[in-house]
Design a protein around this motif. Sequence first.
Motif, PDB file in Angstrom:
ATOM      1  N   LEU A 375       1.313 -43.915 -21.138  1.00 28.62           N
ATOM      2  CA  LEU A 375       1.730 -45.024 -22.008  1.00 28.62           C
ATOM      3  C   LEU A 375       3.006 -45.676 -21.470  1.00 28.62           C
ATOM      4  O   LEU A 375       3.135 -46.902 -21.443  1.00 28.62           O
ATOM      5  CB  LEU A 375       1.956 -44.515 -23.432  1.00 28.62           C
ATOM      6  N   GLU A 376       3.952 -44.847 -21.038  1.00 19.25           N
ATOM      7  CA  GLU A 376       5.211 -45.366 -20.509  1.00 19.25           C
ATOM      8  C   GLU A 376       4.976 -46.109 -19.200  1.00 19.25           C
ATOM      9  O   GLU A 376       5.597 -47.142 -18.940  1.00 19.25           O
ATOM     10  CB  GLU A 376       6.205 -44.215 -20.304  1.00 19.25           C
ATOM     11  N   ARG A 377       4.073 -45.589 -18.377  1.00 16.47           N
ATOM     12  CA  ARG A 377       3.786 -46.266 -17.116  1.00 16.47           C
ATOM     13  C   ARG A 377       3.133 -47.624 -17.357  1.00 16.47           C
ATOM     14  O   ARG A 377       3.437 -48.590 -16.654  1.00 16.47           O
ATOM     15  CB  ARG A 377       2.867 -45.398 -16.241  1.00 16.47           C
ATOM     16  N   PHE A 378       2.259 -47.713 -18.357  1.00 20.58           N
ATOM     17  CA  PHE A 378       1.653 -49.006 -18.706  1.00 20.58           C
ATOM     18  C   PHE A 378       2.718 -50.002 -19.144  1.00 20.58           C
ATOM     19  O   PHE A 378       2.686 -51.176 -18.782  1.00 20.58           O
ATOM     20  CB  PHE A 378       0.612 -48.821 -19.815  1.00 20.58           C
ATOM     21  N   THR A 379       3.704 -49.495 -19.902  1.00 19.74           N
ATOM     22  CA  THR A 379       4.782 -50.363 -20.367  1.00 19.74           C
ATOM     23  C   THR A 379       5.587 -50.914 -19.191  1.00 19.74           C
ATOM     24  O   THR A 379       5.899 -52.112 -19.126  1.00 19.74           O
ATOM     25  CB  THR A 379       5.719 -49.588 -21.316  1.00 19.74           C
ATOM     26  N   ARG A 380       5.948 -50.033 -18.241  1.00 19.63           N
ATOM     27  CA  ARG A 380       6.733 -50.477 -17.082  1.00 19.63           C
ATOM     28  C   ARG A 380       5.959 -51.478 -16.227  1.00 19.63           C
ATOM     29  O   ARG A 380       6.525 -52.433 -15.702  1.00 19.63           O
ATOM     30  CB  ARG A 380       7.138 -49.276 -16.225  1.00 19.63           C
ATOM     31  N   LYS A 381       4.679 -51.244 -16.092  1.00 22.25           N
ATOM     32  CA  LYS A 381       3.867 -52.080 -15.212  1.00 22.25           C
ATOM     33  C   LYS A 381       3.563 -53.439 -15.818  1.00 22.25           C
ATOM     34  O   LYS A 381       3.536 -54.456 -15.108  1.00 22.25           O
ATOM     35  CB  LYS A 381       2.559 -51.348 -14.892  1.00 22.25           C
ATOM     36  N   ASN A 382       3.372 -53.480 -17.144  1.00 23.31           N
ATOM     37  CA  ASN A 382       2.915 -54.710 -17.788  1.00 23.31           C
ATOM     38  C   ASN A 382       3.967 -55.369 -18.673  1.00 23.31           C
ATOM     39  O   ASN A 382       3.736 -56.468 -19.193  1.00 23.31           O
ATOM     40  CB  ASN A 382       1.661 -54.423 -18.620  1.00 23.31           C
ATOM     41  N   GLY A 383       5.096 -54.697 -18.863  1.00 26.97           N
ATOM     42  CA  GLY A 383       6.133 -55.280 -19.705  1.00 26.97           C
ATOM     43  C   GLY A 383       5.734 -55.380 -21.158  1.00 26.97           C
ATOM     44  O   GLY A 383       6.255 -56.215 -21.903  1.00 26.97           O
ATOM     45  N   LYS A 384       4.824 -54.535 -21.582  1.00 24.97           N
ATOM     46  CA  LYS A 384       4.328 -54.567 -22.962  1.00 24.97           C
ATOM     47  C   LYS A 384       4.184 -53.144 -23.464  1.00 24.97           C
ATOM     48  O   LYS A 384       3.494 -52.334 -22.853  1.00 24.97           O
ATOM     49  CB  LYS A 384       2.969 -55.280 -23.005  1.00 24.97           C
ATOM     50  N   ARG A 385       4.858 -52.814 -24.574  1.00 26.03           N
ATOM     51  CA  ARG A 385       4.794 -51.463 -25.113  1.00 26.03           C
ATOM     52  C   ARG A 385       3.656 -51.354 -26.128  1.00 26.03           C
ATOM     53  O   ARG A 385       3.568 -52.130 -27.079  1.00 26.03           O
ATOM     54  CB  ARG A 385       6.116 -51.088 -25.779  1.00 26.03           C
ATOM     55  N   VAL A 386       2.780 -50.372 -25.891  1.00 27.28           N
ATOM     56  CA  VAL A 386       1.653 -50.127 -26.780  1.00 27.28           C
ATOM     57  C   VAL A 386       1.710 -48.658 -27.209  1.00 27.28           C
ATOM     58  O   VAL A 386       1.968 -47.768 -26.388  1.00 27.28           O
ATOM     59  CB  VAL A 386       0.308 -50.413 -26.069  1.00 27.28           C
ATOM     60  N   GLN A 387       1.440 -48.397 -28.494  1.00 26.76           N
ATOM     61  CA  GLN A 387       1.475 -47.038 -29.024  1.00 26.76           C
ATOM     62  C   GLN A 387       0.204 -46.744 -29.811  1.00 26.76           C
ATOM     63  O   GLN A 387      -0.489 -47.661 -30.276  1.00 26.76           O
ATOM     64  CB  GLN A 387       2.693 -46.845 -29.933  1.00 26.76           C
ATOM     65  N   PHE A 388      -0.109 -45.461 -29.959  1.00 25.90           N
ATOM     66  CA  PHE A 388      -1.206 -45.027 -30.817  1.00 25.90           C
ATOM     67  C   PHE A 388      -0.756 -45.026 -32.267  1.00 25.90           C
ATOM     68  O   PHE A 388       0.419 -44.733 -32.557  1.00 25.90           O
ATOM     69  CB  PHE A 388      -1.632 -43.597 -30.467  1.00 25.90           C
ATOM     70  N   SER A 389      -1.673 -45.290 -33.170  1.00 22.52           N
ATOM     71  CA  SER A 389      -1.414 -44.920 -34.563  1.00 22.52           C
ATOM     72  C   SER A 389      -1.524 -43.402 -34.641  1.00 22.52           C
ATOM     73  O   SER A 389      -2.119 -42.760 -33.763  1.00 22.52           O
ATOM     74  CB  SER A 389      -2.443 -45.563 -35.494  1.00 22.52           C
ATOM     75  N   LYS A 390      -0.939 -42.804 -35.672  1.00 25.13           N
ATOM     76  CA  LYS A 390      -0.953 -41.353 -35.794  1.00 25.13           C
ATOM     77  C   LYS A 390      -2.380 -40.817 -35.810  1.00 25.13           C
ATOM     78  O   LYS A 390      -2.697 -39.832 -35.117  1.00 25.13           O
ATOM     79  CB  LYS A 390      -0.214 -40.935 -37.062  1.00 25.13           C
ATOM     80  N   GLU A 391      -3.244 -41.458 -36.561  1.00 24.54           N
ATOM     81  CA  GLU A 391      -4.626 -40.985 -36.681  1.00 24.54           C
ATOM     82  C   GLU A 391      -5.374 -41.152 -35.357  1.00 24.54           C
ATOM     83  O   GLU A 391      -6.161 -40.284 -34.958  1.00 24.54           O
ATOM     84  CB  GLU A 391      -5.364 -41.750 -37.794  1.00 24.54           C
ATOM     85  N   ALA A 392      -5.106 -42.270 -34.667  1.00 23.49           N
ATOM     86  CA  ALA A 392      -5.796 -42.529 -33.398  1.00 23.49           C
ATOM     87  C   ALA A 392      -5.373 -41.510 -32.333  1.00 23.49           C
ATOM     88  O   ALA A 392      -6.203 -41.022 -31.563  1.00 23.49           O
ATOM     89  CB  ALA A 392      -5.500 -43.944 -32.928  1.00 23.49           C
ATOM     90  N   ARG A 393      -4.073 -41.215 -32.292  1.00 24.64           N
ATOM     91  CA  ARG A 393      -3.595 -40.238 -31.310  1.00 24.64           C
ATOM     92  C   ARG A 393      -4.216 -38.857 -31.573  1.00 24.64           C
ATOM     93  O   ARG A 393      -4.638 -38.177 -30.636  1.00 24.64           O
ATOM     94  CB  ARG A 393      -2.068 -40.142 -31.376  1.00 24.64           C
ATOM     95  N   THR A 394      -4.273 -38.462 -32.852  1.00 23.75           N
ATOM     96  CA  THR A 394      -4.866 -37.173 -33.204  1.00 23.75           C
ATOM     97  C   THR A 394      -6.317 -37.110 -32.771  1.00 23.75           C
ATOM     98  O   THR A 394      -6.771 -36.108 -32.192  1.00 23.75           O
ATOM     99  CB  THR A 394      -4.755 -36.931 -34.721  1.00 23.75           C
ATOM    100  N   GLU A 395      -7.068 -38.200 -33.013  1.00 25.79           N
ATOM    101  CA  GLU A 395      -8.490 -38.198 -32.669  1.00 25.79           C
ATOM    102  C   GLU A 395      -8.691 -38.178 -31.157  1.00 25.79           C
ATOM    103  O   GLU A 395      -9.573 -37.478 -30.646  1.00 25.79           O
ATOM    104  CB  GLU A 395      -9.195 -39.414 -33.283  1.00 25.79           C
ATOM    105  N   PHE A 396      -7.869 -38.940 -30.434  1.00 25.46           N
ATOM    106  CA  PHE A 396      -8.011 -38.967 -28.975  1.00 25.46           C
ATOM    107  C   PHE A 396      -7.711 -37.591 -28.383  1.00 25.46           C
ATOM    108  O   PHE A 396      -8.443 -37.102 -27.512  1.00 25.46           O
ATOM    109  CB  PHE A 396      -7.101 -40.022 -28.356  1.00 25.46           C
ATOM    110  N   LEU A 397      -6.631 -36.958 -28.842  1.00 24.10           N
ATOM    111  CA  LEU A 397      -6.263 -35.653 -28.308  1.00 24.10           C
ATOM    112  C   LEU A 397      -7.272 -34.582 -28.700  1.00 24.10           C
ATOM    113  O   LEU A 397      -7.520 -33.646 -27.928  1.00 24.10           O
ATOM    114  CB  LEU A 397      -4.863 -35.253 -28.779  1.00 24.10           C
ATOM    115  N   ARG A 398      -7.848 -34.707 -29.895  1.00 26.87           N
ATOM    116  CA  ARG A 398      -8.854 -33.734 -30.311  1.00 26.87           C
ATOM    117  C   ARG A 398     -10.026 -33.767 -29.333  1.00 26.87           C
ATOM    118  O   ARG A 398     -10.540 -32.721 -28.917  1.00 26.87           O
ATOM    119  CB  ARG A 398      -9.340 -34.044 -31.719  1.00 26.87           C
TER     120      ARG A 398
END
Length: 530
Positions: A375-398
Amino acid sequence: MKKRVAVSLLGTKLDFYGKRVDRWQKWRPNVSLCSQQDLKIDQLHLMHDNRSVWLANQIRDDIGTISPETNVELHTLNFHDPWDFEEVYAKLFDWCKQQDFNTDQCDYVFHITTGTHVVQICSYLLTESRHFPGKLIQSSPDSRNPIKSVGQVQLIDLDLSRYDQLANRFDIEHQEGSQFLKAGIATKNEPFNRLINQIEKVAIRSPEPILLTGPTGAGKSQLASRIYQLKKMRGTVEGALVSVNCATLKGENAMAALFGHTKGAFTGALAARDGFLKTANNGVLFLDEIGELGLEEQAMLLHAIENKTFHPVGSDQTVTSHFQLIAGTNRDLQQQIRTGEFREDLLARINLWTYSLPALKDRREDIPANLDFELERFTRKNGKRVQFSKEARTEFLRFAQSPHALWRGNFRDLTAAITRLCTLADASRIAVEDVREEITRLASHWQQDVPADQHIVTQFLPPETAQSLDDFDQQQLSYVLQVCRQHQSLAAAGRVLFNVSRLQKSSSNDSSRLQKYLAKFGLKWSDIHA
């Protein structure tokens, strides 16, 4: 109470003040050493050369005047060149070996104020290696002392464990080196952390070849680049990092690309060219997919590694290049040796330090930290910060940490997944719907990578179990499952599967045989027809 025994060299300049009475107003290192109120020297071994016998005797007499309890022993030690490291170290080493050190009754100190810098360095090395079983001591003038000749002294103990601050600094530096190799990612996989800790030591201390193995996408190229950067920061290399994908070197061009060529060496060689080995002089040469090199290139590479010399294509002139090799491969080089595709002597030369990088599926506990890194690398490369919602992050990691996530492309798959999620996210927030769409995409992609006859196996077995099967079991189980899907009962499927052997039995029980076969893989008939 132990006696204190000092070893020192005569300072032909610093100790010299002639016979003048005012010499007692001058600071002289060896006289000062024996003048300390709080540091009694019981015995002084004073080394001098043949030309300084008179001065050595004068210093011994003067020490006898100010410190009659000090027994001064003179030793003749001649250096042809006191700046020749090899000569100085050898003679001091031999002197130490000849002494009968008694550490139970004596404390030893080596006086490092006199002599050339080479002498001082050798004294340090002999003390640090315990060939001289004591401490270092240094004397110097002290402007605060009204008696100028006394000066001051400082003891130096090379046992760093006694210096908590220094020890902590070394620990911190080691941790920083390891974190740098991991790109600052706080990994939790213990085998991987141990591997990186050792690579950090080798990167700084050894110029020998390093072999990185592991599946495609496990991070070999990135690790090689960080090894180089760490070596550069610590001053162990001066040259550049030259990265080469050996899979792109084919035919006649491979030799010329690696070792360079002269003008006119072959058709199209319009100008002379330095090869990759020459460009990597005093730096690091990273040969990725080294198993793709031809046998002729392997032979020349082995010669270049061992002798630091080679001949460019079309030239009889020897070229020198001092480079450290880092090799990468996802192939089984031992198997390639058996099939005649890789030279055994080359592997023996490059596998002094061999490290196998684990696949992402074998480091599932590190996925959350790598997710944040992506996520941090995407931010540095594109100049745009993107984050998961709490529920989305939980589902992706699951999903990402479950056995259903195969991660066949390893970190490349993870990087691609995060790039897609960040790009498609609305309002810079990755939602649950985005994650579910990406999970479907990944599962479909991995399913396409599986051979057609294995698809049915992965429908009924967890991915990791299916992958652990031998090809024989994969093929056999795939056929059995296909037959079972085509029939409505165990008996009917069994009659097809055991169509010959059943006739040789007086009482056949096809259903039981098939049940037992499926049970070997944890399967039941009801699972297949659910």
